[in-house]
Motif scaffolding. Structure first.
Motif, PDB file in Angstrom:
ATOM      1  N   ALA A   1      15.294 -71.536 -66.905  1.00 33.82           N
ATOM      2  CA  ALA A   1      15.676 -70.918 -65.640  1.00 33.82           C
ATOM      3  C   ALA A   1      14.911 -71.521 -64.468  1.00 33.82           C
TER       4      ALA A   1
ATOM      5  N   ALA B   1      16.238 -74.969 -63.704  1.00 31.87           N
ATOM      6  CA  ALA B   1      17.442 -74.863 -62.887  1.00 31.87           C
ATOM      7  C   ALA B   1      17.094 -74.504 -61.451  1.00 31.87           C
ATOM      8  N   LEU B   2      16.100 -73.628 -61.283  1.00 33.48           N
ATOM      9  CA  LEU B   2      15.658 -73.247 -59.946  1.00 33.48           C
ATOM     10  C   LEU B   2      15.168 -74.469 -59.173  1.00 33.48           C
TER      11      LEU B   2
ATOM     12  N   ALA C   1      18.068 -76.732 -58.220  1.00 35.86           N
ATOM     13  CA  ALA C   1      18.849 -76.165 -57.122  1.00 35.86           C
ATOM     14  C   ALA C   1      18.070 -76.184 -55.809  1.00 35.86           C
ATOM     15  N   LYS C   2      16.787 -75.937 -55.908  1.00 37.02           N
ATOM     16  CA  LYS C   2      15.947 -75.871 -54.701  1.00 37.02           C
ATOM     17  C   LYS C   2      15.859 -77.231 -54.018  1.00 37.02           C
TER      18      LYS C   2
ATOM     19  N   PRO D   1      24.340 -75.470 -56.187  1.00 42.37           N
ATOM     20  CA  PRO D   1      24.225 -74.464 -57.255  1.00 42.37           C
ATOM     21  C   PRO D   1      23.997 -75.125 -58.605  1.00 42.37           C
TER      22      PRO D   1
ATOM     23  N   VAL E   1      22.384 -71.968 -65.352  1.00 40.51           N
ATOM     24  CA  VAL E   1      21.553 -71.955 -66.549  1.00 40.51           C
ATOM     25  C   VAL E   1      22.243 -71.022 -67.532  1.00 40.51           C
TER      26      VAL E   1
ATOM     27  N   ALA F   1      12.991 -66.061 -62.621  1.00 43.33           N
ATOM     28  CA  ALA F   1      13.566 -67.129 -61.806  1.00 43.33           C
ATOM     29  C   ALA F   1      14.647 -66.580 -60.879  1.00 43.33           C
TER      30      ALA F   1
ATOM     31  N   ALA G   1      14.638 -66.981 -56.942  1.00 43.42           N
ATOM     32  CA  ALA G   1      15.796 -67.539 -56.237  1.00 43.42           C
ATOM     33  C   ALA G   1      16.301 -66.581 -55.169  1.00 43.42           C
TER      34      ALA G   1
ATOM     35  N   LEU H   1      21.078 -70.282 -57.557  1.00 42.15           N
ATOM     36  CA  LEU H   1      20.958 -70.324 -59.016  1.00 42.15           C
ATOM     37  C   LEU H   1      22.104 -69.529 -59.642  1.00 42.15           C
TER      38      LEU H   1
ATOM     39  N   PRO I   1      20.980 -66.216 -55.871  1.00 36.32           N
ATOM     40  CA  PRO I   1      21.472 -66.282 -57.246  1.00 36.32           C
ATOM     41  C   PRO I   1      22.744 -65.454 -57.459  1.00 36.32           C
TER      42      PRO I   1
END
Length: 587
Positions: A59, A62-63, A66-67, A72, A75, A89, A93, A100, A172
């Motif tokens: 997670a 993925a954050l 994306a950050k 987008p 996960v 996460a 987010a 996310l 998210p």
């Protein structure tokens, strides 16, 4: 093409069409259709896939993706506690405005609220931390075009909301994906993955196959009703004991022993050491002809049995009277077959004149048949396990249980270890066996074992041991870290290391037609020396390969980690062989 596979391809196609370039997968069974669709999209160059063992790590990966990218990033997790590991996460987010996407696989509606294995209430799991939460419906035959439009529009909306395109408030999004079996595609994995059949909205699409709930390729089919037409008038009562507090397990043992009923008990039921406990009970129930001939009229269920498919199939059989006794409001009844539910066990003193409470005479010959069958199957299993000079994960489970001293505590991890103990070890009294079977996740097992060991030894109990797979071990490595001055129990953690998710080699994903995707999204090899990993965290550690070495390592005391290296494919082949030997032993 089956509905779950078709849906997964539509989902992934719309994600890619909506600008998704990266996705994170954490291994699981219920999430298999989407994981495979993501992998096939990677093979066709449509996105980049990242695979992580730990859902929390996945997670936050993925954050970060994306950050940094502003796009987008989904996960994907399986059902149960795996979904809870995304929460930290998701919160990050939410507060930092990162797009996310939490994709959580779930059971279909008919298996929710039934105590089905690895199931929690996932709807609304992340509360107000998400900008949008949607529980997607399951595919239905005859509504392909309508559902295709719905799913595509919902995914498109989720991406817009995650980006903040509609509100200026990115963050998210949670999509809960209810998936029915079968979960694996028919035949070899196609490449590239693009939507096919009616789910793509094309009139010339390929036909698909469907299966009624509970009839997927790995579901144990209830034995034919014809097997019950010649039942004797004597009452055949079987006790099935699932995970339960130790006091409930002891009461179960007393009742079953006084009545003389055979007991199929899960290791963490507290009734595993009952006089009537049957070794390899799940193998007996799954043996076909023998199980049909010796099928019970009535099953008394105590606790939450969720471990094996043959037991679940028995409890779902409409020709068997199922009476459930549980002190817990969340009893397991995935087949919705309980004729009655009570918090009080039957009184063992109610048996009068050789009759049970229903007025039927006990089926003495049938009771003896279960004991004899258990002995024959046990002998066949032992002969096969003893033939190999080196330890396998299967033999490790049997030998570990046999070698533990009286008064010891054993904590067993989910996935293969608890199943190996259940079908191969000889049930024995004098042990306290615990397992996290409430939701059956692999997370937190080291920490659970340490806490249980501290309590067990604080109450004057003996040494503690834990048996867990390599992914379970890696999932909770920080559990090995104890602060300066913190108490450390006498705990020996035994780890069969098959370099990844070995249970999947014994399930549908392990079939040869899925070999192209197996290693990437199911086998998940970690390539780590677990002895070195344990030592780096301050624990004594050793690798053993022979039965004598195992006994010596167990006697050395803890805190200690003992690693037994095994092979995923070899273990899967051995599991099939053991099942056949059990069936042969029963004639």
């Amino acid at each position: 093409m089956n509905p779950s596979t078709a849906f997964a391809r539509v989902l992934v196609d719309e994600l890619v069409r909506g600008g998704v370039t990266d996705a994170v997968v954490c291994p699981g069974s219920r999430s298999a259709p989407v994981a495979l669709a993501l992998h096939q999209a990677e093979l066709s160059g449509r996105l980049r896939l990242h695979v992580r063992i730990d859902e929390r790590t996945g997670a936050f990966l993925a954050l970060g993706l994306a950050k940094a990218s502003g796009r987008p990033v989904p996960v994907l997790t399986t059902s149960g506690t795996a979904t809870a590991h995304l929460h930290a996460a998701v919160l990050e987010a939410s507060h930092s405005g990162v797009p996310l996407l939490a994709l959580t696989a779930d059971r279909p509606p008919e298996l929710r609220g039934t105590g089905a294995n690895q199931t929690i209430d996932q709807v609304g799991l992340y509360g107000g931390a998400v900008r949008l939460a949607a529980d997607l419906g399951t595919p239905e035959v005859g509504r392909e075009a309508q559902q295709n439009r719905y799913w595509r529009s919902l995914v498109a909306r989720a991406l817009l909301v995650a980006r903040g395109s509609l509100s200026g408030d990115p963050g998210p999004v949670h999509l809960n994906l209810a998936l029915r079996e079968p979960l694996m595609p028919e035949g070899a994995d196609p490449r590239p993955a693009v939507p096919e059949g009616p789910w793509a909205g094309r009139p010339d699409g390929a036909a698909w196959t469907t299966a009624a709930p509970g009839t997927g390729p790995m579901t144990t089919t209830p034995l034919p009703p014809s097997a019950t037409t010649t039942r004797p008038r004597q009452r055949r009562t079987l006790v099935v004991a699932g995970d339960a507090p130790s006091a409930v397990g002891r009461s179960t043992s007393v009742v079953a022993d006084q009545r003389g009923w055979p007991v199929v008990a899960e290791p963490s039921s507290g009734a595993w050491g009952a006089a009537g406990a049957v070794r390899a009970g799940a193998l007996l129930l799954g043996s076909g002809a023998w199980a049909a001939e010796h099928r019970p009229d009535r099953v008394l269920v105590v606790g939450r049995p969720t471990l094996t498919r043959p037991v679940s199939a028995l409890l779902a059989d409409p020709d068997v009277v199922v009476e459930t006794f549980t002190p817990h409001p969340h009893w397991a009844d995935a087949g919705r077959g309980s004729a009655s539910v009570s918090g009080v066990l039957p009184d063992p003193g109610a048996a009068l004149g050789g009759l049970d409470s229903s007025g039927h005479r006990p089926a003495e010959g049938w009771v003896q048949a279960w004991a004899t069958a258990s002995q024959r199957v046990g002998a066949a299993l032992d002969a096969e396990l003893d033939a190999a000079p080196r330890l396998t994960a299967a033999r490790l489970a049997r030998d570990l249980v046999a070698a533990l001293p009286a008064g010891a505590l054993l904590v067993v991890g989910s996935s293969n270890p608890i199943r190996d103990v259940d079908r191969l070890a000889v049930p024995r009294a004098g042990l306290t066996v615990l397992a996290n079977r409430g939701v059956a996740g692999i997370d937190g097992t080291i920490s659970t074992a340490i806490g249980a060991a501290l309590a067990h030894q604080g109450a004057g109990g003996g040494p503690a041991f834990a048996l867990m797979g390599d992914l379970t071990f890696l999932h909770d490595l920080t559990g090995l870290l104890t602060g300066d001055g913190e108490p450390v129990p006498d705990l020996t953690v035994v780890v069969p290391d098959n370099d990844g998710g070995g249970i999947f080699a014994q399930l549908e994903p392990g079939r040869s037609e899925h070999a192209a995707s197996y290693r990437r999204v199911f086998g998940t090899p970690h390539g780590r020396d677990l002895v070195a990993v344990a030592r780096s965290l301050g624990w004594a550690a050793t690798a053993v390969g022979e039965p004598g070495q195992l006994v010596a390592a167990l006697r050395a005391g803890g805190p200690r980690v003992v690693v037994v290296r095994t092979d995923q494919r070899a273990e899967a082949e051995l599991a099939v062989r053991l099942g056949r030997l059990a069936a042969d032993a029963l004639g």
